[in-house]
Structure formats: structure tokens, C-alpha cells
Scaffold this motif. Structure first.
Motif, PDB file in Angstrom:
ATOM      1  N   LEU A 179       7.243  -3.464  -3.160  1.00 22.14           N
ATOM      2  CA  LEU A 179       8.076  -3.672  -1.980  1.00 22.14           C
ATOM      3  C   LEU A 179       8.018  -2.473  -1.047  1.00 22.14           C
ATOM      4  N   ALA A 180       8.087  -1.272  -1.616  1.00 21.37           N
ATOM      5  CA  ALA A 180       8.035  -0.069  -0.783  1.00 21.37           C
ATOM      6  C   ALA A 180       6.683   0.066  -0.101  1.00 21.37           C
ATOM      7  N   THR A 181       5.629  -0.300  -0.813  1.00 19.18           N
ATOM      8  CA  THR A 181       4.282  -0.196  -0.245  1.00 19.18           C
ATOM      9  C   THR A 181       4.087  -1.172   0.901  1.00 19.18           C
TER      10      THR A 181
ATOM     11  N   PRO B 125      -2.605   4.831   4.004  1.00 16.26           N
ATOM     12  CA  PRO B 125      -1.473   5.725   3.720  1.00 16.26           C
ATOM     13  C   PRO B 125      -0.338   5.049   2.965  1.00 16.26           C
ATOM     14  N   ALA B 126      -0.120   3.769   3.218  1.00 11.53           N
ATOM     15  CA  ALA B 126       0.973   3.064   2.543  1.00 11.53           C
ATOM     16  C   ALA B 126       0.777   3.004   1.032  1.00 11.53           C
ATOM     17  N   ALA B 127      -0.466   3.164   0.568  1.00 14.41           N
ATOM     18  CA  ALA B 127      -0.758   3.058  -0.862  1.00 14.41           C
ATOM     19  C   ALA B 127      -0.646   4.393  -1.590  1.00 14.41           C
ATOM     20  N   LEU B 128      -0.470   5.483  -0.870  1.00 14.75           N
ATOM     21  CA  LEU B 128      -0.557   6.798  -1.501  1.00 14.75           C
ATOM     22  C   LEU B 128       0.611   7.097  -2.432  1.00 14.75           C
ATOM     23  N   ASN B 129       1.738   6.463  -2.216  1.00 15.69           N
ATOM     24  CA  ASN B 129       2.895   6.648  -3.106  1.00 15.69           C
ATOM     25  C   ASN B 129       3.235   5.357  -3.838  1.00 15.69           C
TER      26      ASN B 129
ATOM     27  N   ASP C 244       3.363  -0.190  10.031  1.00 13.55           N
ATOM     28  CA  ASP C 244       2.068   0.116  10.649  1.00 13.55           C
ATOM     29  C   ASP C 244       1.134  -1.035  10.292  1.00 13.55           C
ATOM     30  N   PRO C 245       1.276  -2.174  10.961  1.00 15.93           N
ATOM     31  CA  PRO C 245       0.629  -3.423  10.519  1.00 15.93           C
ATOM     32  C   PRO C 245      -0.875  -3.355  10.328  1.00 15.93           C
ATOM     33  N   LYS C 246      -1.550  -2.426  10.955  1.00 17.05           N
ATOM     34  CA  LYS C 246      -3.000  -2.358  10.767  1.00 17.05           C
ATOM     35  C   LYS C 246      -3.373  -1.986   9.328  1.00 17.05           C
ATOM     36  N   GLN C 247      -2.386  -1.489   8.563  1.00 14.75           N
ATOM     37  CA  GLN C 247      -2.646  -1.169   7.166  1.00 14.75           C
ATOM     38  C   GLN C 247      -2.631  -2.404   6.265  1.00 14.75           C
ATOM     39  N   LEU C 248      -2.088  -3.504   6.750  1.00 18.90           N
ATOM     40  CA  LEU C 248      -1.959  -4.684   5.900  1.00 18.90           C
ATOM     41  C   LEU C 248      -3.321  -5.192   5.432  1.00 18.90           C
ATOM     42  N   TRP C 249      -4.296  -5.190   6.318  1.00 20.18           N
ATOM     43  CA  TRP C 249      -5.624  -5.641   5.931  1.00 20.18           C
ATOM     44  C   TRP C 249      -6.228  -4.708   4.890  1.00 20.18           C
ATOM     45  N   ALA C 250      -6.024  -3.390   5.076  1.00 18.63           N
ATOM     46  CA  ALA C 250      -6.549  -2.418   4.119  1.00 18.63           C
ATOM     47  C   ALA C 250      -5.900  -2.600   2.752  1.00 18.63           C
ATOM     48  N   LEU C 251      -4.607  -2.891   2.726  1.00 22.68           N
ATOM     49  CA  LEU C 251      -3.930  -3.150   1.452  1.00 22.68           C
ATOM     50  C   LEU C 251      -4.475  -4.416   0.798  1.00 22.68           C
ATOM     51  N   ARG C 252      -4.745  -5.418   1.600  1.00 20.16           N
ATOM     52  CA  ARG C 252      -5.312  -6.655   1.061  1.00 20.16           C
ATOM     53  C   ARG C 252      -6.668  -6.382   0.422  1.00 20.16           C
ATOM     54  N   GLU C 253      -7.514  -5.600   1.090  1.00 18.37           N
ATOM     55  CA  GLU C 253      -8.819  -5.258   0.530  1.00 18.37           C
ATOM     56  C   GLU C 253      -8.670  -4.468  -0.761  1.00 18.37           C
TER      57      GLU C 253
END
Length: 263
Positions: A216-218, A201-205, A225-234
Motif C-alpha cells: 500500500l505504501a509503495t 523511487p517508490a520501490a526503494l522502501n 508520481d504516476p509515471k512510476q506506476l508503469w515502472a512498478l508494473r514492470e
């Protein structure tokens, strides 16, 4: 033989390239002779892509290309795999064919594993623009979405319902403008997020209207919601693989195009 936009009354001397992101445009510029192309960045917006493509045609473009990253719909495609659009299927049901002359121009630069849209092609990374000038690519249908396709369920539905192997948010807009102008059009997309991976979700905007990334906003949204950090890294790793493929592959492909279009 030089192919031109119908609106061109003078000599056409460039290929118009539409990218959604500035990072995609940088990958194109790194792999292609910049004196023979013009790049427009649409900010992952089909209407803006259409406007840019129309302007390029009015300025005498020899052809219009949509180039950038793409979400995988076919589970066989992995990050970094290259897809060339034989057709573009738009959200409204319109279908735009990739120009057969341009596809023919690229054919000598494609490896023997390329070009069978009826199967999941074996992807050999050694052939993505290697020293022999051959490029590994899948020729198949692409889907042009007006909204972000963020879930694996949505990706699966598009693959099953339309037979498209990848999705992006610019190609159908550029294809629409090219069709109206009578211009040759083709889409070249490198897979970023594969079919089995949802977008966090953090990547949608994350994409700004100018095609830059709101980093920075992403990251800030992910930290809440720290569990998204790994997904952003991938996602970052997948996008890097896609950019690497574009940089390696576009040189051999566009060398053929420049010769065929007398640029």
C-alpha cells in the motif's frame, strides 16, 4: 559424503536457506522438499542474513544457501534467468567462493549451455527445470551490496569494475557467516530487474524488516508520481518471472543436493 558445518557436533540433517523476501521463501518452499530445509527471511539485510546463517550452522546445517531474486548487472541477463554464484564479492572487498563440492553436486542437473563464466550463456526457458530435470543457469560472480543498487549507472559500474553479473543484498552476509563456521555455501539467484532497468523511487522502501512488501505504501508513493506506476508494473512482472524460475529450477537442483549430502 556428508558435508557439515564446523560447529556441528551432532548429525546434520537440513540445508539452511536464507531469503531476503517472504515471496522468495514461498518460491523456495514450493519447489523443494520442506522437510529437508529450513528457511530464514532476512528482509534484504546482510547483517540479518549473517545472523540467520550463523544460527543455522550452530544448529547443525549441512550447508548454507542464499536463494532469491537478484538485480542484473550483465546486459545479457534477462528477467527469469538463473545465476549460480561461483564467487560472492562483498561491498568491503571480501570475496567468498562458492563451495566446489556443492557446485559439483549440482553439475549433473545443469544443461549443456550452463557453466561457462567467461561468456554470456544462451538462456533457453525450456530448460529452466523441464521434464528432463535439466536446469539452465549461468555460473558467475555475484556482488553483495549493503545498499540498494537502484540505477543503471550503478549497475554498469559494478559490472565493469568487478565482473559480477548480478547483485543482491543478502548473499555476502550469509557467505560471511558460513565462512566463519567452516560451512559449505552457495548462492542461487534469479534475475528480476535487468541491467538496463532502474528501480522506481517508490520501490526503494518497499521491503519491510520481516521480508514482506509494503504494497500500500509503495503504490501510494507511486500515485503521487504516476509515471512510476508503469515502472512498478514492470518490476512486478520481472519479479514474477524470477519466482517462476525458482519454483521450476530448485526441485531438480535440490534433488541432487539431497542425494549428495545424504539428506
Amino acid at each position: 559424503m556428508k558435508t557439515m558445518c564446523a560447529s556441528d557436533t551432532n548429525s546434520s540433517n537440513f540445508i539452511g536457506v536464507i531469503c531476503g523476501l517472504k515471496s522468495e521463501a514461498q518460491a523456495v518452499a514450493a519447489g523443494v522438499d520442506k522437510s529437508k530445509i529450513r528457511i530464514g527471511v532476512s528482509g534484504a539485510n546482510a547483517a540479518r542474513a549473517e545472523d540467520i546463517a550463523r544460527d543455522f550452522c550452530n544448529e547443525g546445517a549441512s550447508a548454507i544457501f542464499s536463494i532469491g531474486f537478484s538485480g542484473g548487472l550483465d546486459p545479457a541477463l534477462r528477467p527469469g534467468d538463473l545465476v549460480i554464484g561461483e564467487t560472492i564479492i562483498a561491498d568491503d572487498g571480501s570475496v567468498y567462493a562458492g563451495d566446489r563440492y556443492l557446485l559439483g553436486c549440482l553439475n549433473p542437473a545443469l544443461s549443456r549451455e550452463s557453466g561457462n563464466p567467461g561468456r554470456s550463456a544462451k538462456m533457453d526457458p525450456r530448460l529452466r527445470g523441464d521434464e528432463r530435470g535439466k536446469v539452465e543457469a549461468r555460473l558467475a560472480a555475484l556482488f553483495g551490496a549493503d545498499e540498494i543498487v537502484d540505477s543503471t549507472l550503478k549497475k554498469s559500474a559494478l559490472f565493469q569494475n568487478h565482473g559480477a553479473v548480478a547483485v543482491d543484498m543478502e548473499s555476502h552476509g550469509a557467505a560471511r557467516a558460513a565462512a566463519r563456521a567452516g560451512a559449505p555455501f552457495l548462492a542461487i539467484r534469479a534475475i528480476a530487474d535487468p541491467a538496463d532497468r532502474a528501480l522506481p523511487p517508490a520501490a526503494l522502501n518497499a521491503v519491510a524488516p520481516d521480508g514482506s512488501v509494503r504494497a500500500l505504501a509503495t503504490v501510494g508513493a507511486a500515485l503521487r508520481d504516476p509515471k512510476q506506476l508503469w515502472a512498478l508494473r514492470e518490476l512486478g512482472q520481472d519479479s514474477a518471472a524470477a519466482a517462476k524460475t525458482l519454483r521450476r529450477s530448485l526441485g531438480p537442483l535440490f534433488s541432487r543436493l539431497f542425494l549428495s549430502l545424504d539428506l
